[in-house]
Design a protein around this motif. Structure first.
Motif, short mmCIF file in Angstrom:
data_model
loop_
_atom_site.label_atom_id
_atom_site.label_comp_id
_atom_site.label_asym_id
_atom_site.label_seq_id
_atom_site.Cartn_x
_atom_site.Cartn_y
_atom_site.Cartn_z
N GLY A 71 13.10 11.95 8.41
CA GLY A 71 11.70 11.70 8.17
C GLY A 71 11.39 11.28 9.72
O GLY A 71 11.71 11.71 10.48
N LEU A 72 10.37 10.22 9.69
CA LEU A 72 9.59 9.87 10.93
C LEU A 72 9.92 8.44 10.95
O LEU A 72 10.07 7.48 10.25
CB LEU A 72 8.07 9.75 10.57
N LEU A 128 -4.29 1.58 -2.74
CA LEU A 128 -4.62 0.28 -2.10
C LEU A 128 -4.50 -0.83 -3.23
O LEU A 128 -3.91 -1.76 -3.25
CB LEU A 128 -5.81 0.26 -1.31
N TYR A 152 1.42 11.67 2.64
CA TYR A 152 0.95 12.74 3.80
C TYR A 152 1.60 14.01 3.60
O TYR A 152 2.56 14.10 2.97
CB TYR A 152 1.49 11.98 5.19
N TYR A 193 -5.12 0.58 16.62
CA TYR A 193 -3.73 0.57 16.70
C TYR A 193 -3.43 2.02 16.99
O TYR A 193 -3.78 3.18 16.53
CB TYR A 193 -3.43 0.43 15.07
N ASN A 228 -3.91 -2.08 8.10
CA ASN A 228 -2.82 -1.24 7.72
C ASN A 228 -3.27 -0.66 6.31
O ASN A 228 -2.48 0.17 5.91
CB ASN A 228 -1.44 -1.82 7.74
N PHE A 243 1.22 5.89 0.38
CA PHE A 243 0.53 6.72 0.76
C PHE A 243 1.34 8.06 0.67
O PHE A 243 2.49 7.87 0.59
CB PHE A 243 0.12 6.57 2.31
N SER A 277 3.81 0.27 3.13
CA SER A 277 3.32 -0.83 4.00
C SER A 277 2.90 -1.87 3.12
O SER A 277 2.48 -1.73 2.02
CB SER A 277 2.54 -0.58 5.00
N ALA A 278 3.56 -3.02 3.60
CA ALA A 278 3.17 -4.28 3.20
C ALA A 278 1.75 -4.43 3.22
O ALA A 278 1.20 -4.16 4.13
CB ALA A 278 4.00 -5.39 3.60
N THR A 279 0.93 -5.14 2.23
CA THR A 279 -0.34 -5.74 2.64
C THR A 279 -0.56 -6.61 3.62
O THR A 279 0.55 -7.34 3.87
CB THR A 279 -0.99 -5.87 1.29
N PRO A 300 -5.92 4.90 7.17
CA PRO A 300 -4.99 6.07 7.20
C PRO A 300 -4.66 6.43 8.67
O PRO A 300 -5.34 6.00 9.70
CB PRO A 300 -5.49 7.15 6.67
N LEU A 301 -3.50 6.80 9.07
CA LEU A 301 -3.06 7.07 10.23
C LEU A 301 -3.31 8.64 10.65
O LEU A 301 -3.47 9.37 9.53
CB LEU A 301 -1.33 7.21 10.40
N PHE A 339 5.22 13.59 2.80
CA PHE A 339 6.02 12.51 3.14
C PHE A 339 5.42 11.32 2.34
O PHE A 339 4.11 10.99 2.31
CB PHE A 339 5.91 12.11 4.50
N LYS A 383 -3.94 7.87 -1.23
CA LYS A 383 -3.48 6.41 -0.96
C LYS A 383 -3.83 5.69 -1.99
O LYS A 383 -4.95 5.70 -2.73
CB LYS A 383 -3.91 5.86 0.43
N TYR A 397 0.82 -1.08 -0.10
CA TYR A 397 -0.05 0.03 0.02
C TYR A 397 1.00 1.14 0.02
O TYR A 397 2.00 1.27 0.66
CB TYR A 397 -0.83 0.04 1.21
N PHE A 404 8.05 5.59 6.55
CA PHE A 404 8.16 6.90 5.88
C PHE A 404 9.37 7.19 5.20
O PHE A 404 10.62 6.84 5.38
CB PHE A 404 8.02 7.80 6.90
N GLY A 405 9.17 8.10 4.01
CA GLY A 405 10.33 8.78 3.62
C GLY A 405 10.94 9.58 4.43
O GLY A 405 10.14 10.17 5.07
N TYR A 409 5.94 8.21 17.01
CA TYR A 409 7.23 8.53 16.12
C TYR A 409 7.86 9.65 16.66
O TYR A 409 7.36 10.48 17.42
CB TYR A 409 6.37 8.88 14.63
N PHE A 415 -2.84 11.78 13.15
CA PHE A 415 -1.73 12.31 13.94
C PHE A 415 -2.28 13.34 14.91
O PHE A 415 -3.11 14.15 14.45
CB PHE A 415 -0.69 12.89 13.10
N LEU A 430 -3.47 12.69 5.84
CA LEU A 430 -3.26 11.99 4.70
C LEU A 430 -4.06 12.89 3.34
O LEU A 430 -4.74 13.47 3.34
CB LEU A 430 -4.42 10.64 4.70
N ARG A 439 -4.90 4.40 14.24
CA ARG A 439 -5.59 4.02 13.21
C ARG A 439 -6.42 2.71 13.42
O ARG A 439 -5.99 2.08 14.29
CB ARG A 439 -5.03 3.64 11.71
N GLN A 468 9.68 5.04 13.62
CA GLN A 468 8.71 4.63 14.68
C GLN A 468 9.35 4.18 16.05
O GLN A 468 10.55 3.50 15.97
CB GLN A 468 7.86 3.53 14.13
N LYS A 479 4.12 -2.62 9.18
CA LYS A 479 4.12 -1.37 9.71
C LYS A 479 4.44 -0.32 8.55
O LYS A 479 4.66 -0.65 7.38
CB LYS A 479 5.58 -1.12 10.43
N LEU A 480 4.02 1.02 8.69
CA LEU A 480 4.07 1.87 7.79
C LEU A 480 5.62 2.54 7.94
O LEU A 480 6.17 2.83 8.87
CB LEU A 480 3.21 3.13 7.96
N LEU A 520 0.80 15.36 10.59
CA LEU A 520 0.67 14.89 9.54
C LEU A 520 -0.98 14.67 9.16
O LEU A 520 -1.51 14.05 9.84
CB LEU A 520 1.43 13.46 8.92
#
Lengths: 114, 113
Positions: free
Chosen positions: B42-43, A51, A36, B31, B98, A34, A94-96, B101-102, A90, A49, A32, A104-105, B35, B104, A46, B94, B45, A101-102, A44
């Motif tokens: 960046g962020l 999917l 942000y 969940y 997964n 995203f 994340s893997a499906t 969306p998160l 950003f 995204k 997936y 970030f760049g 961060y 924040f 959204l 969230r 976790q 976990k997510l 942040l």
């Protein structure tokens, strides 16, 4: 494990010009994706995204992104930026699956000027 | 209104003085995650929780603790803060899937001298 690369740490652009923010990811499984946005002194939120399904995804504030599996990219675009688009952007992956976990760049700061 | 509330927004403290940053959400999300955001990195976790009484380490857990006694709260504890923990901290939540969306909080800027 997944990883995200945002090569451009800063992108200056004039108001009403088009912009593209680049994002490349690495993963051995389906993902997936995203985008942000972080406005000054805020958390942040959204933008959009991906999917599954259509590779062109439209988000808020006129932004869109295209998922390109062969190039492992998810670049963000806007045809005409506004001063209010000045923010940090950003990309995240994340893997499906539930437990993934997510990641970030490192972010791209978009600076829009008159 | 759906909210993730962090307190305090700003905190200046000294090395070794225990502190807690609170995080509360009203969206009934299973969940929750912490961060830290640092320039050029960046962020990253710190810890996350999939549900009440379930917590796991993220990428940078050293020097931090968390607890999840209730669904809505997820405090971040620094038992003995050090200057390298000076950073901008975000709580997020969230649903457990997964692809959701998160959401924040507005962040806590911590300075450890």
């Amino acid at each position: 494990a997944q990883s995200v690369t945002q090569l451009d740490s800063q992108v200056p652009v004039f108001e009403e010009a088009p912009v593209e923010l680049r994002c490349n990811y690495s993963s051995s499984v389906s993902v997936y994706l995203f985008w942000y946005v972080q406005y000054p002194n805020q958390g942040l939120q959204l933008l959009l995204k991906y999917l599954s399904g259509s590779t062109l995804v439209k988000g808020i504030n006129g932004f869109e992104a295209e998922f390109n599996k062969s190039q492992t990219s998810f670049h963000l675009r806007k045809p005409s930026v506004h001063i209010s688009d000045t923010a940090e952007y950003f990309c995240a992956v994340s893997a499906t699956g539930t437990a993934s976990k997510l990641t970030f760049g490192t972010g791209t700061r978009l600076q829009v000027t008159l | 209104e759906a909210q993730v509330t962090q307190n305090p927004r700003y905190l200046i403290t000294v090395t070794g003085k225990k502190l807690t940053v609170t995080c509360s959400q009203n969206m009934n999300h299973e969940y929750m995650s912490w961060y830290r955001q640092d320039p050029g990195l960046g962020l990253r976790q710190i810890y996350y929780s999939m549900n009440v009484e379930v917590t796991d380490k993220g990428d940078v857990p050293e020097g931090y603790k968390v607890s999840r006694k209730e669904k809505r709260n997820f405090p971040l504890i620094l038992e003995s803060p050090s200057p390298n923990q000076t950073s901008l901290y975000f709580c997020a939540c969230r649903f457990v899937d997964n692809n959701s969306p998160l959401h924040f909080g507005n962040g806590t800027r911590l300075t450890v001298t």
